[in-house]
Design an enzyme around this catalytic site. Structure first.
Site, short mmCIF file in Angstrom:
data_model
loop_
_atom_site.label_atom_id
_atom_site.label_comp_id
_atom_site.label_asym_id
_atom_site.label_seq_id
_atom_site.Cartn_x
_atom_site.Cartn_y
_atom_site.Cartn_z
N CYS A 121 0.89 -1.24 -0.14
CA CYS A 121 -0.04 0.05 0.11
C CYS A 121 0.82 1.35 0.12
CB CYS A 121 -0.94 0.02 1.15
SG CYS A 121 -2.17 -1.41 1.11
N HIS A 258 -3.20 7.67 1.66
CA HIS A 258 -3.45 6.06 1.04
C HIS A 258 -5.01 5.74 1.65
CE1 HIS A 258 -3.89 2.21 0.44
NE2 HIS A 258 -3.78 1.72 1.64
N ASN A 288 -9.80 -0.01 -0.87
CA ASN A 288 -8.53 0.14 -0.60
C ASN A 288 -7.81 -0.53 -2.01
OD1 ASN A 288 -5.82 -0.06 -0.10
ND2 ASN A 288 -6.03 -1.02 1.98
N1 ACO Z 1 -19.19 -8.34 7.67
C1 ACO Z 1 -19.64 -8.47 8.88
N2 ACO Z 1 -18.97 -8.96 10.09
C2 ACO Z 1 -17.64 -9.10 9.63
C3 ACO Z 1 -17.11 -8.59 8.61
C4 ACO Z 1 -17.77 -8.32 7.47
N3 ACO Z 1 -17.11 -8.20 6.29
N4 ACO Z 1 -15.68 -9.04 8.90
C5 ACO Z 1 -15.54 -9.24 10.23
N5 ACO Z 1 -16.78 -9.28 10.82
C6 ACO Z 1 -17.01 -9.70 12.01
C7 ACO Z 1 -16.04 -10.51 12.74
O1 ACO Z 1 -16.19 -11.99 12.60
C8 ACO Z 1 -16.34 -9.93 14.17
O2 ACO Z 1 -17.27 -10.79 14.78
P1 ACO Z 1 -17.38 -11.68 16.19
O3 ACO Z 1 -17.27 -10.28 17.09
O4 ACO Z 1 -18.68 -12.20 16.13
O5 ACO Z 1 -15.91 -12.34 16.24
C9 ACO Z 1 -16.56 -8.80 14.33
O6 ACO Z 1 -17.20 -8.56 12.87
C10 ACO Z 1 -15.35 -7.63 14.62
O7 ACO Z 1 -14.33 -8.01 13.80
P2 ACO Z 1 -13.24 -7.17 13.99
O8 ACO Z 1 -12.18 -7.72 13.10
O9 ACO Z 1 -12.73 -6.82 15.65
O10 ACO Z 1 -13.76 -5.53 13.44
P3 ACO Z 1 -13.04 -4.36 13.37
O11 ACO Z 1 -14.04 -3.42 13.99
O12 ACO Z 1 -11.57 -4.33 13.87
O13 ACO Z 1 -13.12 -4.02 11.95
C11 ACO Z 1 -11.81 -4.07 10.05
C12 ACO Z 1 -12.17 -4.79 11.01
C13 ACO Z 1 -12.65 -3.11 9.19
C14 ACO Z 1 -10.60 -4.81 8.99
C15 ACO Z 1 -10.59 -2.95 10.88
O14 ACO Z 1 -9.76 -4.07 11.72
C16 ACO Z 1 -9.76 -2.27 10.03
O15 ACO Z 1 -10.03 -1.50 9.26
N6 ACO Z 1 -8.46 -2.63 9.95
C17 ACO Z 1 -7.39 -1.90 9.28
C18 ACO Z 1 -7.12 -2.95 8.25
C19 ACO Z 1 -6.69 -2.31 6.88
O16 ACO Z 1 -7.35 -1.24 6.24
N7 ACO Z 1 -5.78 -2.76 6.20
C20 ACO Z 1 -5.81 -2.68 4.76
C21 ACO Z 1 -4.18 -3.01 4.53
S1 ACO Z 1 -3.08 -2.06 5.24
C22 ACO Z 1 -3.42 -0.57 4.86
O17 ACO Z 1 -3.79 -0.37 3.69
C23 ACO Z 1 -3.22 0.51 6.00
#
Ligand code: ACO
Length: 331
Positions: A121, A258, A288
């Protein structure tokens, strides 16, 4: 441009930007028919509403070539006048040769050299900084810097925690070497800062590769862990370019980050004291797109007239590696 002064007396100017998105637009509602997710969950956690996905037979080099042509047109530069292509991608057409060389062939460029940069990224900021260094060193005179990705090809479409986050696309800028060192009030790349920390590999990686599995593999991510590190890594590298340049959140005109996640963008801008009105955001419509996300967002804001000649623009990225980078550019 034949009699440039020694390397320390050059800088790079950004002459134009272009971008390309594949035609197929996939909404959150479309994804909800495929995996157990919902529009509301995706919007609330990420700000993403839709992303574009490349067609069968449409490769990273095709997206990159479209974006490059659009940047060349915006810059009023002919392909034949380009002697360097630096293409950032984590989704190359083939393991080798470099996708940049395919773009070079597509554009009919016979002169100079072309290569890929892999910083996931952060790729666009790495590629911009690399091309800037080559121009300042006198190795080339005019460069295409491209970020292009087909992340749809490395997603595990059964994994709802990752497949909803990413999209395909490409963006490109044209740089030209100019006389004199970078100067605060003149157009040019003023300062850049790059970082990486390889100890975080398992938090964001692809589980395949030529040397390990002989397959392309799929993206794996510990989303929460990435989120935890993102804002501090982003603000660290930006504070470095602010310290080097004497600029700050008030003196920049635009912040083009980004586009990974709306919450990461908002938190970073807030921590740096950047007015939300200066933040360019396209993650809602593009998802993304990794190395393509910055030039895609930049092209949009230049195209709609928000970013104008003379403006001071801050680019920032963070991604797998963990890599991060920031550049300050006066248009
Ligand atoms: N739809 C519905 N529910 C979902 C989904 C989905 N697509 N994905 C996960 N869940 C559920 C999980 O299973 C979990 O359920 P549970 O509580 O029953 O176990 C719940 O949602 C919460 O999951 P978390 O992973 O804790 O959710 P979080 O609030 O952290 O959001 C996310 C997840 C959006 C991926 C977040 O952590 C994030 O944005 N992280 C940054 C990652 C990123 O942007 N990466 C890109 C590459 S790196 C970069 O470019 C910087």
């Amino acid at each position: 441009m034949t009699d440039l002064a020694p390397a320390q007396h050059r800088h790079s100017r950004l002459l134009g930007v272009g971008s390309y998105l594949p035609a197929n637009r996939v909404t959150n509602h479309d994804l909800a028919e495929r995996v157990d997710t919902s529009h509301d969950w995706i919007v609330q956690r990420t700000g993403i509403e839709a992303r574009h996905v490349a067609a069968d037979g449409e490769f990273t080099s095709d997206l990159a070539t479209h974006a490059a042509n659009s940047a060349l047109k915006a810059a009023s530069v002919k392909a034949a006048d380009i002697d360097l292509i630096v293409l950032a991608t984590a989704t190359p057409d083939f393991t080798f040769p470099a996708t940049a060389t395919q773009v070079q062939a597509n554009l009919g460029i016979k002169a100079g050299y072309a290569f890929d940069v892999q910083a996931v990224c952060s790729g666009f900021v790495y590629a911009l900084t690399t091309a800037d260094a080559h121009l300042r060193a006198g190795l080339a005179k005019r460069a295409l810097v491209i970020g292009a990705e087909t992340f749809s090809r490395i997603l595990d479409w059964s994994d709802r925690t990752t497949c909803v986050l990413f999209g395909d696309g490409a963006g490109a800028v044209v740089l030209e070497a100019a006389h004199g060192p970078p100067s605060k009030d003149q157009p040019g790349i003023l300062v850049s800062s790059l970082r990486s920390d390889g100890t975080h590999r398992e938090k964001l990686y692809v589980d395949g590769g030529p040397s390990t599995t002989q397959t392309a593999g799929h993206l794996r991510m510990q989303g929460r862990e990435v989120f935890k590190h993102a804002v501090s890594m982003i603000t660290d590298v930006i504070e470095d370019v602010f310290a080097q340049s004497g600029e700050n959140g008030d003196t920049i005109d635009w912040f083009v980050p980004h586009q990974a996640n709306r919450r990461i963008i908002d938190a970073s801008a807030q921590k740096l004291g950047i007015d939300p009105a200066k933040v360019v955001t396209t993650v809602d419509q593009h998802g993304n797109t990794s190395a393509a996300s910055i030039p895609l967002a930049f092209a949009q804001a230049v195209g709609d007239g928000r970013i104008k000649p003379g403006h001071l623009v801050l680019f920032e990225a963070m991604g797998g590696g963990f890599t991060s980078g920031a550049s300050l550019v006066r248009l």
